[in-house]
Design an enzyme around this catalytic site. Structure first.
Site, PDB file in Angstrom:
ATOM      1  N   GLY A  14       4.813   5.606  -1.674  1.00 56.68           N
ATOM      2  CA  GLY A  14       3.378   5.639  -1.612  1.00 56.68           C
ATOM      3  C   GLY A  14       2.681   4.710  -0.658  1.00 56.68           C
ATOM      4  O   GLY A  14       1.475   4.796  -0.524  1.00 56.68           O
ATOM      5  N   THR A  15       3.386   3.832   0.035  1.00 58.91           N
ATOM      6  CA  THR A  15       2.667   2.952   0.954  1.00 58.91           C
ATOM      7  C   THR A  15       3.638   2.185   1.835  1.00 58.91           C
ATOM      8  O   THR A  15       4.846   2.217   1.631  1.00 58.91           O
ATOM      9  CB  THR A  15       1.785   1.952   0.178  1.00 58.91           C
ATOM     10  OG1 THR A  15       0.852   1.370   1.081  1.00 58.91           O
ATOM     11  CG2 THR A  15       2.602   0.865  -0.465  1.00 58.91           C
ATOM     12  N   THR A  16       3.074   1.496   2.821  1.00 49.42           N
ATOM     13  CA  THR A  16       3.824   0.506   3.604  1.00 49.42           C
ATOM     14  C   THR A  16       2.919  -0.699   3.800  1.00 49.42           C
ATOM     15  O   THR A  16       1.777  -0.566   4.235  1.00 49.42           O
ATOM     16  CB  THR A  16       4.235   1.071   4.975  1.00 49.42           C
ATOM     17  OG1 THR A  16       5.054   2.223   4.786  1.00 49.42           O
ATOM     18  CG2 THR A  16       5.017   0.026   5.772  1.00 49.42           C
ATOM     19  N   ASP A  31      -1.184   0.511   5.078  1.00 55.95           N
ATOM     20  CA  ASP A  31      -1.737   1.825   5.390  1.00 55.95           C
ATOM     21  C   ASP A  31      -2.814   2.173   4.357  1.00 55.95           C
ATOM     22  O   ASP A  31      -3.077   1.402   3.430  1.00 55.95           O
ATOM     23  CB  ASP A  31      -0.635   2.879   5.396  1.00 55.95           C
ATOM     24  CG  ASP A  31      -0.195   3.264   4.001  1.00 55.95           C
ATOM     25  OD1 ASP A  31       0.302   2.376   3.279  1.00 55.95           O
ATOM     26  OD2 ASP A  31      -0.356   4.435   3.599  1.00 55.95           O
ATOM     27  N   LYS A  47      -5.954  -1.331   0.325  1.00 57.48           N
ATOM     28  CA  LYS A  47      -4.817  -2.023  -0.280  1.00 57.48           C
ATOM     29  C   LYS A  47      -4.745  -3.490   0.126  1.00 57.48           C
ATOM     30  O   LYS A  47      -3.823  -4.189  -0.277  1.00 57.48           O
ATOM     31  CB  LYS A  47      -3.515  -1.323   0.107  1.00 57.48           C
ATOM     32  CG  LYS A  47      -3.471   0.141  -0.301  1.00 57.48           C
ATOM     33  CD  LYS A  47      -2.238   0.826   0.248  1.00 57.48           C
ATOM     34  CE  LYS A  47      -2.309   2.322   0.052  1.00 57.48           C
ATOM     35  NZ  LYS A  47      -1.174   3.008   0.703  1.00 57.48           N
TER      36      LYS A  47
END
EC number: 3.4.25.1
Length: 208
Positions: A14-16, A31, A47
């Site tokens: 779900g993310t980096t 991101d 985020k």
């Protein structure tokens, strides 16, 4: 073991996020995509959050859990600031969070947290959902972290400037966006230094 693997998979999906520490300060980057399984739930999620003007936090995992933890840490910081103890250090905040995560490990928050900032020096801490804590010079978390970490390992230099580190973080997350379907939309890059922080937003076809 099975539950632990499920949690790790949720955190990875779900993310980096990327953190970089150099002499001038710290970079936090993430991101903007939030996903639910293979569904893109939101393309413009924030985020990267700020506990103070010089302390930031970001996460791979649950954005809702990040927001709750952010509120807790912000309250801890401001409570300390108005008592005889005075403002808490970045290491102190990271240690408090590690204690919270360790105490809730049987019903854990689904997070892999980066805390970075500048007090008397730049500091960058990486915490997992069990409360394990490490101090890093550079780190990547989330589903795109293998790609992002490759960029960081090739190009990180502790003598680079904060602007150079910001560019490296941006390129590391964009590399993940190109390869990882759970990472997307664009990148928020926070430059945290002795005078405060600056924030940049980058998207696939434009800079904002």
């Amino acid at each position: 073991m099975g539950n632990e693997l499920q949690l790790e998979n949720k955190i990875l999906k779900g993310t980096t996020t990327v953190g970089i520490r150099v002499n001038d300060g710290v970079i936090l980057a993430a991101d903007r995509r939030a996903s639910a399984g293979f569904f893109v739930a939101n393309k413009m999620v924030r985020k990267v959050l700020y506990i103070t003007d010089k302390i930031g936090i970001t996460t791979a995992g649950s954005v809702a859990d990040l927001q709750f933890i952010y509120d807790v840490l912000k309250n801890i910081y401001h409570y300390n600031s108005i008592t005889k103890y005075g403002p808490i250090s970045i290491k102190g905040i990271a240690t408090r969070l590690a204690n919270v995560l360790s105490a809730t490990k049987y019903f854990p928050y689904i997070v892999q947290i980066l805390i970075g900032g500048y007090d008397d020096q730049p500091r960058l801490f990486n915490l997992d959902y069990l409360g394990d804590i490490t101090e890093e010079n550079y780190v990547a978390t989330g589903s795109g972290s293998p790609v992002a970490m490759g960029v960081l390992e090739d190009e990180y230099n502790p003598k680079m400037t904060l602007d150079e580190a910001a560019d490296l973080a941006k390129r590391a997350v964009f590399s993940a966006i190109k390869r990882d379907s759970f990472t997307g939309t664009g990148v928020i890059v926070a430059k945290i230094h002795s005078k405060g922080h600056e924030e940049l937003e980058f998207y696939l076809n434009k800079k904002m």
